[in-house]
Design a protein around this motif. Structure first.
Motif, short mmCIF file in Angstrom:
data_model
loop_
_atom_site.label_atom_id
_atom_site.label_comp_id
_atom_site.label_asym_id
_atom_site.label_seq_id
_atom_site.Cartn_x
_atom_site.Cartn_y
_atom_site.Cartn_z
N ILE A 200 0.83 -1.24 -0.03
CA ILE A 200 0.08 0.04 0.01
C ILE A 200 0.83 1.26 -0.05
O ILE A 200 0.76 2.32 -0.80
CB ILE A 200 -0.98 -0.07 1.47
N ARG A 201 1.95 1.21 0.88
CA ARG A 201 2.58 2.54 0.93
C ARG A 201 3.49 2.63 -0.15
O ARG A 201 3.59 3.85 -0.75
CB ARG A 201 3.71 2.20 2.00
N ASN A 202 3.88 1.65 -0.63
CA ASN A 202 4.55 1.67 -2.16
C ASN A 202 3.55 2.14 -3.32
O ASN A 202 4.15 3.05 -4.09
CB ASN A 202 5.00 0.36 -2.65
N ALA A 203 2.31 1.69 -3.22
CA ALA A 203 1.48 2.34 -4.23
C ALA A 203 1.18 3.62 -4.28
O ALA A 203 0.94 4.42 -5.21
CB ALA A 203 0.23 1.43 -4.28
N ILE A 204 1.17 4.21 -2.85
CA ILE A 204 0.77 5.51 -2.70
C ILE A 204 2.15 6.41 -2.94
O ILE A 204 2.09 7.19 -3.64
CB ILE A 204 0.35 5.60 -1.17
N ALA A 205 3.29 5.95 -2.55
CA ALA A 205 4.64 6.83 -2.76
C ALA A 205 4.74 6.69 -4.44
O ALA A 205 5.32 7.78 -4.95
CB ALA A 205 5.83 6.12 -2.31
#
Ligand code: ATP
Length: 446
Positions: A200-205
């Motif tokens: 999730i954090r990757n997709a957002i970043a």
């Protein structure tokens, strides 16, 4: 092999009788057509969790639309089908609705590494879903009725209370799943798994959220805000930097957080009164998310989320009417103020606006004033109507509204509490008018 557990007992014990019978008939019908049918998704998840859920999603290995049509014939109902997606909704005469999807292997394209040929259609169907806990199915065919299909260890995740995706490209494929993960995490008090949270954090970043269309984001945000306790989800969205990724102005600050917390409290309080009408709660939370913004910022957010012109305008208008009323409401004196004054200040403000004013100002006197309006004043009605004024001989015109308003005020302020007093007051006003301006002496005797 895992996935062989029988849910027959759960189905029998936890479902209304009619629904169990419906599932059995669907299974027999599928068999008679040479198909296999399954009930899938949230229904199965909630059955295991012991949460009521009557939304039936069926998947058919076969032609889903033909199956839906046969079901409607057999059970009495009509079908709405989408040939493009091979899905159909059966709208039964008894009010039940069954969604039917088609599981067909040749429709899916998957990375070459996957041994596609070995996968059954139901497995492919489940593999396309968002989280393991939503990727369960139950056999409906008579021979296997009730048998659980669990390819992805969903039972373990339900037991461990974990939200996990099925594969690492899940959020790339569909970033709205980020919002869904948060919603399910907060609703069930589960935890997003460590690897899933990294994804999730990757997709957002990596700005995958930017690619999402406004209406899709808004749809999921609304869903979150209409769940029971959305504040935790909103905070989680903020913590994952998702709010800012949706629109930079949406990020929380202490003031918004405080208003949202109050909003949740007020909404919970109001729901416990069990009075009509019900507010559209998302508007209240959305007002909180937009607290402290200028109109052009709100417009920016509305455009990002694909609000229709009409929705954008009604939302801005709501903010304006709240702003125009706030000061007077906050200053209205709970001990000495006239009830009629409070009533006329609030009566034309939409319910969402009234509740938001409560959230905006947690001072006890303000809470009491608005509560007085919502629980008592709002529903009081004078016991006379235009017809009574007409019977007094007053010609229809703008005076009607003025007189009714005056009578309403008198009633609210305890000066004309029964019909006789209200009629007497209306008559005094009408006669004065008629004596001065209208047909002198023409008032018919009542
Ligand atoms: P709710 O109780 O909120 O309705 P639900 O799990 O029934 O939750 P729906 O939005 O009705 O959710 O979706 C039904 C099913 O479709 C889900 O259980 C899930 O398996 C699948 N699904 C929905 N949206 C997605 C998505 N974006 N990606 C993959 N699968 C999805």
């Amino acid at each position: 092999r895992r996935g062989e557990r029988s849910m027959a007992g759960h189905l029998r014990d936890r479902l209304p009788k009619g629904l169990l019978a419906l599932l059995k008939r669907a299974g027999s019908l599928a068999k008679s057509m040479g198909y296999e049918a399954y009930v899938v998704g949230g229904f199965v998840r909630d059955l295991i969790l012991g949460r009521p859920n009557l939304d039936l999603d069926l998947v058919v290995e076969g032609d889903g639309i033909l199956f839906a049509e046969a079901m409607a014939r057999e059970l009495g109902g009509r079908v709405k089908s989408h040939h493009k997606f091979q899905t159909a909704a059966v709208l039964l005469h008894d009010g039940n609705r069954v969604d039917v999807a088609t599981a067909r292997l040749e429709y899916y394209e998957y990375p070459a590494a996957l041994p596609t040929v070995e996968l059954s259609s139901i497995k492919m169907d489940l593999y396309r879903r968002d989280f393991t806990i939503n990727a369960l199915a139950i056999h409906l065919s008579p021979e296997r009725f009730g048998r659980l299909v669990d390819f992805f260890d969903a039972q373990r995740d339900l037991k461990d209370r974990m939200i996990r995706v099925l594969h690492s490209l899940s959020f790339v494929e569909d970033p709205t799943r980020i919002l869904r993960a948060i919603r399910f995490e907060q609703r069930f008090h589960f935890k997003i798994g460590a690897q899933t949270e990294r994804l999730i954090r990757n997709a957002i970043a990596n700005q995958f959220v930017h690619k999402l269309s406004g209406p899709r984001v808004f749809h999921e945000m609304r869903h979150i805000m209409e769940d029971d306790r959305p504040l935790a989800s909103i905070r989680r969205m903020d913590e994952l930097k998702l709010l800012a990724a949706i629109h930079p102005d949406l990020a929380l600050d202490p003031r918004k957080d405080e208003v949202l917390a109050e909003a949740e409290r007020v909404i919970t309080w109001y729901a416990l009164l069990y009075v009509e009408p019900k507010p559209e709660v998302w508007r209240i939370y959305f007002l909180g998310l937009c607290a402290g913004m200028e109109d052009d910022q709100v417009q920016g957010v509305a455009r990002r989320l694909g609000f229709s012109k009409h929705l954008e305008e009604s939302f801005l208008a709501l903010r304006h009417s709240i702003r125009n009323t706030a000061q007077q409401i906050f200053e209205w004196d709970y001990r000495r103020g006239l009830h009629s004054e409070l009533y006329f200040l609030l009566k034309d403000l939409p319910l969402e606006g009234v509740l938001y004013l409560m959230a905006r100002n947690p001072k006890e006197t303000v809470q009491r004033s608005i509560s007085l309006f919502l629980t008592t004043l709002r529903t009081l009605r004078v016991e006379l109507a235009g017809a009574d004024l007409k019977a007094m001989g007053l010609p229809p015109g703008p005076r009607y509204a003025q007189i009714l308003r005056a009578v309403t005020a008198a009633m609210l302020d305890g000066k004309a509490t029964c019909r006789a007093e209200q009629m007497a007051l209306a008559k005094r006003m009408a006669e004065k008018d008629m004596g001065l301006e209208w047909m002198p002496g023409a008032a018919p005797t009542p």
